[in-house]
Design a protein around this motif. Structure first.
Motif, mmCIF file in Angstrom:
data_model
loop_
_atom_site.group_PDB
_atom_site.id
_atom_site.type_symbol
_atom_site.label_atom_id
_atom_site.label_comp_id
_atom_site.label_asym_id
_atom_site.label_seq_id
_atom_site.Cartn_x
_atom_site.Cartn_y
_atom_site.Cartn_z
ATOM 1 N N VAL A 90 37.510 -25.494 3.501
ATOM 2 C CA VAL A 90 38.256 -26.671 4.013
ATOM 3 C C VAL A 90 39.776 -26.175 4.401
ATOM 4 O O VAL A 90 40.388 -25.946 3.382
ATOM 5 N N VAL A 91 40.310 -26.280 5.765
ATOM 6 C CA VAL A 91 41.667 -25.839 5.666
ATOM 7 C C VAL A 91 42.433 -27.039 6.125
ATOM 8 O O VAL A 91 42.506 -27.422 7.272
ATOM 9 N N PRO A 139 37.929 -27.913 9.558
ATOM 10 C CA PRO A 139 39.571 -28.072 9.967
ATOM 11 C C PRO A 139 39.899 -29.271 9.366
ATOM 12 O O PRO A 139 39.317 -30.379 9.681
ATOM 13 N N VAL A 140 40.860 -29.742 8.939
ATOM 14 C CA VAL A 140 41.613 -30.963 8.532
ATOM 15 C C VAL A 140 43.018 -30.987 9.421
ATOM 16 O O VAL A 140 43.680 -30.026 8.885
ATOM 17 N N ASN A 141 43.136 -31.800 10.490
ATOM 18 C CA ASN A 141 44.254 -32.000 10.899
ATOM 19 C C ASN A 141 44.137 -33.225 11.727
ATOM 20 O O ASN A 141 43.326 -33.447 12.698
ATOM 21 N N ASP A 157 41.052 -33.757 17.706
ATOM 22 C CA ASP A 157 39.810 -34.127 17.546
ATOM 23 C C ASP A 157 38.795 -33.013 17.060
ATOM 24 O O ASP A 157 37.814 -33.160 16.354
ATOM 25 N N GLU A 158 39.343 -31.767 17.217
ATOM 26 C CA GLU A 158 38.476 -30.679 17.042
ATOM 27 C C GLU A 158 39.219 -29.465 16.995
ATOM 28 O O GLU A 158 40.181 -29.215 17.790
ATOM 29 N N VAL A 159 38.712 -28.307 16.254
ATOM 30 C CA VAL A 159 39.368 -27.095 16.215
ATOM 31 C C VAL A 159 38.360 -25.982 16.176
ATOM 32 O O VAL A 159 37.650 -26.099 15.340
ATOM 33 N N PHE A 160 38.474 -24.830 16.911
ATOM 34 C CA PHE A 160 37.269 -23.969 17.063
ATOM 35 C C PHE A 160 35.929 -24.560 17.395
ATOM 36 O O PHE A 160 34.702 -24.072 16.785
ATOM 37 N N GLY A 161 36.096 -25.644 18.162
ATOM 38 C CA GLY A 161 34.780 -26.591 18.403
ATOM 39 C C GLY A 161 34.287 -27.004 17.177
ATOM 40 O O GLY A 161 33.088 -27.570 17.354
ATOM 41 N N TYR A 187 38.925 -33.314 10.521
ATOM 42 C CA TYR A 187 38.989 -34.596 10.011
ATOM 43 C C TYR A 187 40.697 -34.640 9.730
ATOM 44 O O TYR A 187 41.160 -33.899 9.553
ATOM 45 N N ASP A 188 40.797 -36.084 9.390
ATOM 46 C CA ASP A 188 42.032 -36.458 9.182
ATOM 47 C C ASP A 188 42.815 -36.189 7.910
ATOM 48 O O ASP A 188 43.957 -35.784 7.601
ATOM 49 N N GLY A 189 41.675 -35.942 6.787
ATOM 50 C CA GLY A 189 42.089 -35.523 5.314
ATOM 51 C C GLY A 189 41.000 -35.160 4.858
ATOM 52 O O GLY A 189 39.760 -35.310 5.076
ATOM 53 N N LEU A 190 41.149 -34.516 3.638
ATOM 54 C CA LEU A 190 40.306 -33.988 2.868
ATOM 55 C C LEU A 190 39.235 -35.156 2.240
ATOM 56 O O LEU A 190 37.961 -34.983 2.636
ATOM 57 N N LEU A 191 39.694 -36.276 2.190
ATOM 58 C CA LEU A 191 38.788 -37.321 1.699
ATOM 59 C C LEU A 191 37.990 -37.987 2.712
ATOM 60 O O LEU A 191 37.053 -38.548 2.695
#
Length: 137
Positions: free
Chosen positions: A19-20, A47-49, A53-57, A61-65
């Motif tokens: 999880v990045v 990806p967490v950003n 909406d998406e990264v690398f297809g 997610y907004d956060g780890l939780l």
């Protein structure tokens, strides 16, 4: 103490899922290129950003939780400033299912990572996961 032993780092790198936090959509930024390298080398990169909406297809997610419970969070790799690490550790501890907290080069907060270690989370601090992967696998 953060993990420094190369055999233990090699073992950590046997994980499947990373999880990045702070994963970027911008090619050329380390927060994009390092996770892309991981994905290109067989890792399931989550990806967490909160701004994408998406990264690398893959859904971002907004956060780890916000990462669904059915995703096995083996490594949480951090691309955020050191002053945000304390709050990220709070999320790691609340999540309760994180095996390893990895902070990228230049990202360190010993008080925060000490809390993670005391809770049983292994910590690799101030090291680039891409560099370590190339060196040890």
């Amino acid at each position: 103490m953060p993990v420094r032993d190369r055999d233990e780092i090699r073992e950590i790198l046997d994980a499947d899922t990373v999880v990045v936090i702070g994963c970027s959509t911008t090619p050329g930024k380390a927060a994009h290129d390092v996770p892309k390298y991981l994905a290109d080398n067989g890792y399931d990169v989550v990806p967490v950003n909160p701004y994408a909406d998406e990264v690398f297809g893959r859904e971002a997610y907004d956060g780890l939780l916000d990462v669904p419970e059915d995703i096995d969070v083996e490594i949480v790799d951090i691309f955020r400033p050191s002053d945000e690490l304390d709050g990220i550790v709070d999320d790691v501890l609340e999540h309760g299912r994180v095996d390893v907290l990895w902070t990228q080069t230049g990202i360190a907060d010993r008080e925060a990572t000490d809390r993670a270690e005391k809770a049983g989370v292994r910590v690799v601090e101030d090291r680039c996961i891409k560099v370590e992967h190339r060196r040890l696998t």
